[in-house]
Design an enzyme around this catalytic site. Structure first.
Site, PDB file in Angstrom:
ATOM      1  N   THR A  29       0.848  -1.199   0.000  1.00 14.31           N
ATOM      2  CA  THR A  29       0.000   0.000   0.000  1.00 14.31           C
ATOM      3  C   THR A  29       0.884   1.249   0.000  1.00 14.31           C
ATOM      4  O   THR A  29       0.629   2.212  -0.735  1.00 14.31           O
ATOM      5  CB  THR A  29      -0.946  -0.006   1.220  1.00 14.31           C
ATOM      6  OG1 THR A  29      -1.480  -1.315   1.391  1.00 14.31           O
ATOM      7  CG2 THR A  29      -2.094   0.982   1.027  1.00 14.31           C
ATOM      8  N   ASP A  82      -1.619  -4.394   8.919  1.00 10.67           N
ATOM      9  CA  ASP A  82      -2.161  -5.735   8.665  1.00 10.67           C
ATOM     10  C   ASP A  82      -3.559  -5.882   9.236  1.00 10.67           C
ATOM     11  O   ASP A  82      -4.379  -6.623   8.691  1.00 10.67           O
ATOM     12  CB  ASP A  82      -1.210  -6.790   9.248  1.00 10.67           C
ATOM     13  CG  ASP A  82       0.167  -6.681   8.619  1.00 10.67           C
ATOM     14  OD1 ASP A  82       0.252  -6.841   7.384  1.00 10.67           O
ATOM     15  OD2 ASP A  82       1.139  -6.383   9.329  1.00 10.67           O
ATOM     16  N   LYS A  92       0.940  -4.462  12.908  1.00  6.68           N
ATOM     17  CA  LYS A  92       1.838  -4.208  11.791  1.00  6.68           C
ATOM     18  C   LYS A  92       3.023  -5.163  11.890  1.00  6.68           C
ATOM     19  O   LYS A  92       3.245  -5.783  12.904  1.00  6.68           O
ATOM     20  CB  LYS A  92       2.362  -2.765  11.840  1.00  6.68           C
ATOM     21  CG  LYS A  92       1.265  -1.739  11.587  1.00  6.68           C
ATOM     22  CD  LYS A  92       1.798  -0.310  11.487  1.00  6.68           C
ATOM     23  CE  LYS A  92       3.027  -0.174  10.687  1.00  6.68           C
ATOM     24  NZ  LYS A  92       2.943  -0.730   9.323  1.00  6.68           N
ATOM     25  N   GLY A  93       3.779  -5.234  10.793  1.00  9.88           N
ATOM     26  CA  GLY A  93       4.985  -6.062  10.819  1.00  9.88           C
ATOM     27  C   GLY A  93       4.914  -7.258   9.897  1.00  9.88           C
ATOM     28  O   GLY A  93       5.826  -8.079   9.877  1.00  9.88           O
ATOM     29  N   GLY A  95       5.489  -7.213   6.962  1.00  6.15           N
ATOM     30  CA  GLY A  95       6.669  -7.073   6.107  1.00  6.15           C
ATOM     31  C   GLY A  95       7.962  -7.037   6.899  1.00  6.15           C
ATOM     32  O   GLY A  95       9.019  -6.714   6.357  1.00  6.15           O
ATOM     33  N   GLU A 101       9.393   1.089  11.736  1.00  6.94           N
ATOM     34  CA  GLU A 101       8.083   1.743  11.576  1.00  6.94           C
ATOM     35  C   GLU A 101       7.654   2.382  12.895  1.00  6.94           C
ATOM     36  O   GLU A 101       7.157   3.505  12.926  1.00  6.94           O
ATOM     37  CB  GLU A 101       7.049   0.711  11.111  1.00  6.94           C
ATOM     38  CG  GLU A 101       7.304   0.221   9.688  1.00  6.94           C
ATOM     39  CD  GLU A 101       6.397  -0.915   9.239  1.00  6.94           C
ATOM     40  OE1 GLU A 101       6.290  -1.126   8.027  1.00  6.94           O
ATOM     41  OE2 GLU A 101       5.808  -1.607  10.099  1.00  6.94           O
TER      42      GLU A 101
HETATM   43  C1  5RP Z   1       5.252  -3.922   7.108  1.00  4.48           C
HETATM   44  C2  5RP Z   1       3.883  -3.524   7.513  1.00  4.48           C
HETATM   45  C3  5RP Z   1       2.900  -3.235   6.431  1.00  4.48           C
HETATM   46  O1  5RP Z   1       2.407  -1.949   6.626  1.00  4.48           O
HETATM   47  C4  5RP Z   1       1.772  -4.218   6.508  1.00  4.48           C
HETATM   48  O2  5RP Z   1       2.306  -5.538   6.412  1.00  4.48           O
HETATM   49  C5  5RP Z   1       0.744  -3.996   5.397  1.00  4.48           C
HETATM   50  O3  5RP Z   1       1.306  -4.317   4.163  1.00  4.48           O
HETATM   51  P1  5RP Z   1       0.528  -4.171   2.793  1.00  4.48           P
HETATM   52  O4  5RP Z   1       0.300  -2.718   2.563  1.00  4.48           O
HETATM   53  O5  5RP Z   1       1.462  -4.797   1.788  1.00  4.48           O
HETATM   54  O6  5RP Z   1      -0.777  -4.936   2.905  1.00  4.48           O
HETATM   55  O7  5RP Z   1       3.561  -3.427   8.660  1.00  4.48           O
HETATM   56  O8  5RP Z   1       6.036  -4.278   8.209  1.00  4.48           O
END
Ligand code: 5RP
Length: 215
Positions: A29, A82, A92-93, A95, A101
């Site tokens: 996103t 998430d 979150k996390g 990724g 973050e």
């Molecule tokens: C990464 C995050 C992201 O913001 C979370 O995983 C959402 O990812 P996406 O926008 O690809 O759905 O916390 O650590």
């Protein structure tokens, strides 16, 4: 779903102040936000990035990436999530970028969270809760997390964070008091950070759609 992500990312541009340095999160996103930011790059002074992944994308667009230690407090942080509950507390996390973050979110006056509609939940916890740990403490922390949360921590094998650490994902949670759980997990030796953003939660949530919804 990627159309919803794009719409959320583009809407967040409205919160960018001219001449400012923008805090930038991580994920698919946020990638749309970065692409939109590129179109107004002449209006901003640069960005502070939460991951190597976002840094590469920002620099690829010719946006200068600055160190948080050199910038001081920032007006705006834009990041995905998430899961997001009605109080704008987040998991979150996904990724694995949660620690950086969290640091940047703390340094910013306003946290705008950009999500697609599937991320909205009544109670956090269906998405496994990420915890970044010092590698030598992995199994100790996992045992403590079982006691503390009642959930099942699973090692995200093969993933090393940008800080050189590992990630445990806690499955099977229903997080009714996110701020209390965030505090409790933060006390465990070996925990670097937990992907619960409750004490520093989002100020504004943009849910992608036609039109985007601002919460
Ligand atoms: C990464 C995050 C992201 O913001 C979370 O995983 C959402 O990812 P996406 O926008 O690809 O759905 O916390 O650590």
């Amino acid at each position: 779903m990627s159309e919803a992500k794009r719409l959320a990312g583009e809407k967040a541009i409205e919160y960018v102040e001219d001449g400012s340095i923008v805090g930038v999160g991580t994920g698919s996103t946020v990638a749309f936000f970065i692409d939109a930011l590129a179109r107004i790059r002449h209006r901003i002074a640069g960005a502070v990035s939460s991951s190597e992944q976002s840094t590469v994308r920002l620099r690829g667009h010719g946006i200068e990436v600055l160190e948080l230690n050199d910038t001081g407090p920032l007006p705006l942080y834009v990041d995905g999530a998430d899961e997001c509950d009605p109080a704008k507390c987040l998991i979150k996390g996904g990724g694995a970028a949660l620690t950086r973050e969290k640091i940047i979110a703390q340094a910013c006056a306003k946290f705008v969270c950009i999500i697609d509609p599937a991320k909205r939940v009544d109670v956090l916890g269906k998405f496994p809760l990420p915890v970044e740990v010092i590698p030598m403490a992995r199994s100790l922390v996992a045992r403590e997390l079982v006691q503390l949360t009642g959930g099942q921590p699973v090692w995200r094998q093969g993933v090393t964070t940008d800080n050189g650490n590992w990630v445990l994902d806690i499955h099977g949670l229903q997080i009714r008091d996110p701020a209390a759980m965030e505090t409790a997990i933060n006390q465990v030796p070996g925990v670097v950070s937990v992907g619960l953003f409750a004490q520093r939660r989002a100020d504004i949530v943009i849910v992608g759609g036609e039109p985007p919804q601002v919460l």
